[in-house]
Design a protein around this motif. Structure first.
Motif, PDB file in Angstrom:
ATOM      1  N   ILE A  25       0.808  -1.210   0.000  1.00  0.00           N
ATOM      2  CA  ILE A  25       0.000   0.000   0.000  1.00  0.00           C
ATOM      3  C   ILE A  25       0.854   1.279   0.000  1.00  0.00           C
ATOM      4  CG2 ILE A  25      -0.322   0.090   2.491  1.00  0.00           C
ATOM      5  CD1 ILE A  25      -3.284   0.967   1.808  1.00  0.00           C
ATOM      6  N   ARG A  40      -7.139   3.006   1.199  1.00  0.00           N
ATOM      7  CA  ARG A  40      -7.986   2.160   2.052  1.00  0.00           C
ATOM      8  C   ARG A  40      -9.460   2.530   1.879  1.00  0.00           C
ATOM      9  NH1 ARG A  40      -3.617   3.466   5.482  1.00  0.00           N
ATOM     10  NH2 ARG A  40      -2.261   1.666   5.858  1.00  0.00           N
ATOM     11  N   ASP A  43     -10.753   1.229  -1.342  1.00  0.00           N
ATOM     12  CA  ASP A  43     -10.958  -0.211  -1.225  1.00  0.00           C
ATOM     13  C   ASP A  43     -12.283  -0.489  -0.515  1.00  0.00           C
ATOM     14  OD1 ASP A  43     -10.689  -2.961  -1.189  1.00  0.00           O
ATOM     15  OD2 ASP A  43      -9.083  -2.990   0.292  1.00  0.00           O
ATOM     16  N   SER A  49     -10.115  -2.595  -5.943  1.00  0.00           N
ATOM     17  CA  SER A  49     -10.066  -3.770  -5.067  1.00  0.00           C
ATOM     18  C   SER A  49      -8.763  -4.520  -5.286  1.00  0.00           C
ATOM     19  CB  SER A  49     -11.256  -4.692  -5.355  1.00  0.00           C
ATOM     20  OG  SER A  49     -12.462  -4.008  -5.099  1.00  0.00           O
ATOM     21  N   ARG A  52      -5.316  -9.641  -1.942  1.00  0.00           N
ATOM     22  CA  ARG A  52      -4.915  -9.734  -0.536  1.00  0.00           C
ATOM     23  C   ARG A  52      -3.930 -10.862  -0.355  1.00  0.00           C
ATOM     24  NH1 ARG A  52      -7.258  -5.971   3.150  1.00  0.00           N
ATOM     25  NH2 ARG A  52      -9.031  -5.072   2.085  1.00  0.00           N
ATOM     26  N   ARG A  58      -2.899  -5.717   1.635  1.00  0.00           N
ATOM     27  CA  ARG A  58      -3.256  -5.344   0.271  1.00  0.00           C
ATOM     28  C   ARG A  58      -2.030  -5.424  -0.633  1.00  0.00           C
ATOM     29  NH1 ARG A  58      -6.109  -2.050   3.755  1.00  0.00           N
ATOM     30  NH2 ARG A  58      -8.329  -1.837   3.350  1.00  0.00           N
ATOM     31  N   TYR A  60      -1.226  -4.289  -4.641  1.00  0.00           N
ATOM     32  CA  TYR A  60      -1.740  -3.590  -5.815  1.00  0.00           C
ATOM     33  C   TYR A  60      -0.960  -3.985  -7.062  1.00  0.00           C
ATOM     34  CZ  TYR A  60      -4.308  -0.605  -2.587  1.00  0.00           C
ATOM     35  OH  TYR A  60      -5.167  -0.141  -1.614  1.00  0.00           O
TER      36      TYR A  60
END
Length: 153
Positions: A25, A40, A43, A49, A52, A58, A60
């Motif tokens: 993140i 956040r 999300d 989204s 995970r 998270r 990306y």
């Protein structure tokens, strides 16, 4: 998770694509120019989204970073609220899915047309060659058959 598949392993290593989740993140925030708390929030709202990890962290992808930049541009430059942005993203995803479906159906139609053409050629090849096709008489080319009357006995 938003339905994306993990990349298959080849020789013990992942193959990196635009959808490979690799950025934590803090890195995603730096790359997108947003605060981690904003990521956040996006999300939670379902705008972006990320995948995970097993520990619920998270991750990306490059595509997620691009989407974050798009959300930021729509929000700041265009003045669109987050609900509107979410709807825009949903509609863009729907359009992409429909375009893919049209391409699939177009391929199927092309295949069916080719099969039909092949079948038609097969049927034409099976015609008997000694038969003459019927042609209706053309105007001015009529054939008149005349039989004289027999005298009555």
């Amino acid at each position: 998770m938003d339905g994306r598949r993990r990349q298959p392993r080849f020789g013990g290593a992942y193959q990196l694509t635009d959808e490979t989740p690799v950025y934590v993140i803090s890195v995603a925030a730096q790359l997108s120019g947003l605060h981690p708390q904003t990521l956040r929030q996006y999300d939670r709202l379902g705008l972006v989204s990320p995948d995970r990890t097993a520990g619920r962290g998270r991750r990306y992808s490059a595509r997620d970073i691009e989407l974050l930049r798009t959300v930021q541009a729509l929000s700041q430059d265009e003045g669109i609220n987050l609900a509107g942005i979410k709807r825009i993203i949903e509609l863009e995803n729907q359009v992409a899915a429909l375009q893919q479906r049209v391409a699939e159906l177009s391929t199927a139609v092309d295949g069916a047309a080719a099969a039909l053409k092949a079948r038609e050629a097969q049927v034409h090849a099976s015609y008997r060659r000694d038969l003459v096709p019927y042609q209706p008489p053309q105007p001015g080319n009529a054939l008149v058959v005349w039989r004289p009357k027999r005298p009555m006995d």
